[in-house]
Every structure is written in C-alpha cells, then in structure tokens.
Design a protein around this motif. Sequence first.
Motif, PDB file in Angstrom:
ATOM      1  N   PRO A  45       0.843  -1.201   0.000  1.00 39.98           N
ATOM      2  CA  PRO A  45       0.000   0.000   0.000  1.00 39.98           C
ATOM      3  C   PRO A  45       0.882   1.257   0.000  1.00 39.98           C
ATOM      4  O   PRO A  45       1.890   1.312   0.697  1.00 39.98           O
ATOM      5  N   PHE A  46       0.504   2.244  -0.774  1.00 41.44           N
ATOM      6  CA  PHE A  46       1.244   3.508  -0.837  1.00 41.44           C
ATOM      7  C   PHE A  46       0.444   4.598  -0.139  1.00 41.44           C
ATOM      8  O   PHE A  46      -0.752   4.754  -0.385  1.00 41.44           O
ATOM      9  N   ASN A  47       1.114   5.371   0.725  1.00 40.27           N
ATOM     10  CA  ASN A  47       0.499   6.462   1.464  1.00 40.27           C
ATOM     11  C   ASN A  47       0.933   7.767   0.813  1.00 40.27           C
ATOM     12  O   ASN A  47       2.097   8.134   0.850  1.00 40.27           O
ATOM     13  N   ASN A  48      -0.002   8.491   0.213  1.00 39.26           N
ATOM     14  CA  ASN A  48       0.283   9.721  -0.519  1.00 39.26           C
ATOM     15  C   ASN A  48      -0.154  10.919   0.317  1.00 39.26           C
ATOM     16  O   ASN A  48      -1.318  11.041   0.673  1.00 39.26           O
ATOM     17  N   THR A  49       0.779  11.816   0.621  1.00 33.06           N
ATOM     18  CA  THR A  49       0.460  13.001   1.420  1.00 33.06           C
ATOM     19  C   THR A  49       0.545  14.289   0.602  1.00 33.06           C
ATOM     20  O   THR A  49       0.827  15.354   1.131  1.00 33.06           O
ATOM     21  N   THR A  51      -0.369  17.656  -1.027  1.00 33.34           N
ATOM     22  CA  THR A  51      -1.304  18.720  -0.660  1.00 33.34           C
ATOM     23  C   THR A  51      -1.071  19.937  -1.556  1.00 33.34           C
ATOM     24  O   THR A  51      -0.018  20.080  -2.187  1.00 33.34           O
ATOM     25  N   TYR A  69      -3.223  12.116 -10.139  1.00 32.48           N
ATOM     26  CA  TYR A  69      -2.076  11.319  -9.694  1.00 32.48           C
ATOM     27  C   TYR A  69      -1.709  10.303 -10.768  1.00 32.48           C
ATOM     28  O   TYR A  69      -2.575   9.583 -11.263  1.00 32.48           O
ATOM     29  N   TRP A 102       1.090   7.275 -11.160  1.00 31.60           N
ATOM     30  CA  TRP A 102       2.108   6.450 -10.526  1.00 31.60           C
ATOM     31  C   TRP A 102       2.777   5.556 -11.556  1.00 31.60           C
ATOM     32  O   TRP A 102       2.119   5.001 -12.438  1.00 31.60           O
ATOM     33  N   GLN A 110      -5.185   8.132  -5.706  1.00 25.03           N
ATOM     34  CA  GLN A 110      -4.402   8.902  -4.743  1.00 25.03           C
ATOM     35  C   GLN A 110      -3.522   8.003  -3.871  1.00 25.03           C
ATOM     36  O   GLN A 110      -2.354   8.307  -3.656  1.00 25.03           O
ATOM     37  N   GLU A 111      -4.071   6.914  -3.366  1.00 25.76           N
ATOM     38  CA  GLU A 111      -3.310   6.006  -2.491  1.00 25.76           C
ATOM     39  C   GLU A 111      -3.509   4.570  -2.960  1.00 25.76           C
ATOM     40  O   GLU A 111      -4.319   3.817  -2.399  1.00 25.76           O
ATOM     41  N   THR A 143      -2.764   0.540  -3.906  1.00 28.94           N
ATOM     42  CA  THR A 143      -2.090  -0.660  -3.417  1.00 28.94           C
ATOM     43  C   THR A 143      -1.652  -1.408  -4.664  1.00 28.94           C
ATOM     44  O   THR A 143      -2.460  -1.656  -5.569  1.00 28.94           O
TER      45      THR A 143
END
Length: 170
Positions: free
Chosen positions: A4-8, A10, A23, A25, A36-37, A39
Amino acid sequence: LSIPFNNTTTWVGTPPPGAGINYNWAFGDGQTGNTQEPTHVYPEPGEYTVTLIATSSAFGCSDTLETEIAVSEEPEVQINATPQCFQNVVFEMGINAHGSQIETISWNLDDGNTSTDTSFTHQYQQAGNYTVSVQVTNAEGCSTIAVLPVVVQPSPTLDQIELPNVMTPN
C-alpha cells in the motif's frame, strides 16, 4: 507481495474552486496507476523505483517524486501440534524465511500463555478447544500469522479401582 502507498500530496496555498490533483504512478515494474493512495502487487521481491507525478487539474502544474523501495517476501510458516498425555501438547513450526533473517516469533496459546520458541511442549490446565496462533516477522518487517485449532482431551483419572472378590487356592 501487495504494497500500500500512502500519498500526502497537498496544495500549497488555497486551491481554486473545483480544482483537484491528478495522480500518475509508475511502480517500477512496468505497471502504472492513477489513484491517490494505490495498493500495488509486485510480481517478485526486489528493488523498484516508484515515481509519482501530481498534476493540478486547474493549472496543469506538476511535481514529481521518485523513491526507491525494497519489496521482500513474507516469511512462510507451518505449525503442528501433537497432543500428548496429561494435556501436554508438543508445538513445532517450520519457517521459510526466503533468505531473510527471522527477527521475532510470537506464539499465542489461547489460554493466557505465550512463547517465543520454535518448538516446545505446553501443558494446558483444562481440556477444551483452543485456537493457537504464531506470528513470525523477518528483518525487513514483513510478517505472517499461522493459526491452528487444537483439541486438548481430558487427562484420564482413576477415581476407584475395583478388585474382583475371588480367591484362588494355593
């Protein structure tokens, strides 16, 4: 090998009304994504370069982040329980660490007791059904849990021995 990728990401400042961020990737294995986030499931362990491009839907401005990740396999574990006499159970395990070091082993014996050994004998105080689990974690922080139902039979007890009332001549 699901990661899982955590995207912060802002906005800097106040976004215009209705504006958003798109987004894009690239996961380093030829696969891409646009959530956005996400897996992502990697086909095999290894080193991968992950790239995220965040683009403003209002102005088309973008920023790129690139990072290296190491994907490791979870250890595999098999557990076995062999009931013995008097509510004793022998627990054994086999581990395939896939070339990594095992850092922790944590058994939960479902009666308030635990162990960190690979094999041991445990005496249950009560007969019954127990759900035993062991969690194994490797040096990369990958862990797996194996669960095994264990049935502990009551120990035999001798309350009274009855002898036949017989005599033999001698």
